[in-house]
Design an enzyme around this catalytic site. Structure first.
Site, PDB file in Angstrom:
ATOM      1  CG  HIS A 190      -2.414  -0.889   0.991  1.00  0.00           C
ATOM      2  ND1 HIS A 190      -2.796  -1.264   2.208  1.00  0.00           N
ATOM      3  CD2 HIS A 190      -2.403  -2.547   0.101  1.00  0.00           C
ATOM      4  CE1 HIS A 190      -4.082  -2.197   2.203  1.00  0.00           C
ATOM      5  NE2 HIS A 190      -3.191  -2.916   0.789  1.00  0.00           N
ATOM      6  CD  GLU A 221      -2.072   3.908   3.974  1.00  0.00           C
ATOM      7  OE1 GLU A 221      -1.282   3.321   2.014  1.00  0.00           O
ATOM      8  OE2 GLU A 221      -2.688   3.916   3.878  1.00  0.00           O
ATOM      9  CB  CYS A 257      -6.639  -1.161   5.539  1.00  0.00           C
ATOM     10  SG  CYS A 257      -4.827  -1.167   4.767  1.00  0.00           S
ATOM     11  CB  CYS A 268      -1.813   1.965   6.290  1.00  0.00           C
ATOM     12  SG  CYS A 268      -0.907   0.578   5.066  1.00  0.00           S
TER      13      CYS A 268
END
Lengths: 153, 153
Positions: free
Chosen positions: A54, A56, A84, A87
């Site tokens: 992701h 992040e 999410c 993260c």
């Protein structure tokens, strides 16, 4: 610089993701000391062969590498979509001080929605959370991406 | 092969972490089709310069690389300590089918404790969870590690 300035950089990253047929989410790590951008990344999870890539996670990892540390104290993270659960927890482990969020994610978010990790007793570092920065633009980018996907399918 | 057989492999990984002065946690990914070990890893988060380098994250990443996919369907994960919130979510994203846990982690776990991610409406894939495999041994390894650390400090 304003929060919108840095969120625009995260938004520009998200647009790169869209151009690469990845879900358009972007993230930027900024040093609060001097306002310098330490790292910037966009979601790669579809094409990298790693579902944890992701935006992040990648921005955090790059910042750690660049600064030679695994604790990002005094840093802030800008991300176009609410992180999410994975993260959200990584941001806490990395000791990010401030988290700026673009759009909310009611279906998959773990900060303002879902498990609200920073409110949990198993969360041992809570970043300050500022949400709603350029939320319309960040959300629209995602809507446009999925509308195009559905059209193709 | 029994669950204890594979947990022993994860335990052996955890011992490698202890030897490297890392918190002793180990993880192994196994293909349910033929019982073959796909990847094995131990916690590296202190020395790698990346606070997200938990044993599970590394084992999952290695398995993805090896299999050329970002979805580990038909795979099971053995881990000596209950996954934290970050890893619990990553395990879900990767579509792990079965999760075998050694010791419980009341302070930092995200499966049986804390946010109990697999019970959350924002969790979209729930692995089957089997806990308590070699829990005494897995827990003792951590206790010994931290006792030694305190003695040194």
């Amino acid at each position: 610089m304003t929060p919108e300035f840095y969120m625009q950089l995260a938004y520009d990253e998200a647009k790169k993701a869209a151009a690469a047929d990845e879900v358009p989410i972007g993230a930027v790590v900024v040093d609060m000391k001097d306002g310098k951008v330490v790292s910037a990344a966009h979601n790669l999870s579809e094409h990298s062969g790693n579902a944890s890539d992701h935006a992040e996670m990648l921005a955090l990892r790059q910042a750690c590498e660049k600064l030679g540390t695994n604790r990002l104290r005094g840093m802030e993270l800008y991300v176009t979509l609410e992180p999410c659960t994975m993260c959200a927890a990584a941001i806490s482990f990395m000791r990010i001080e401030k988290l700026y969020i673009g759009a909310e994610d009611k279906k998959g978010g773990g900060v303002l929605n879902g498990v609200k990790f920073y409110d949990a007793p198993t969360c041992h570092h809570r970043p300050q959370v500022i949400s709603g920065i350029m939320s319309e633009e960040c959300s629209q980018l995602l809507k446009d991406f999925f509308a195009k996907k559905r059209k193709k399918a």
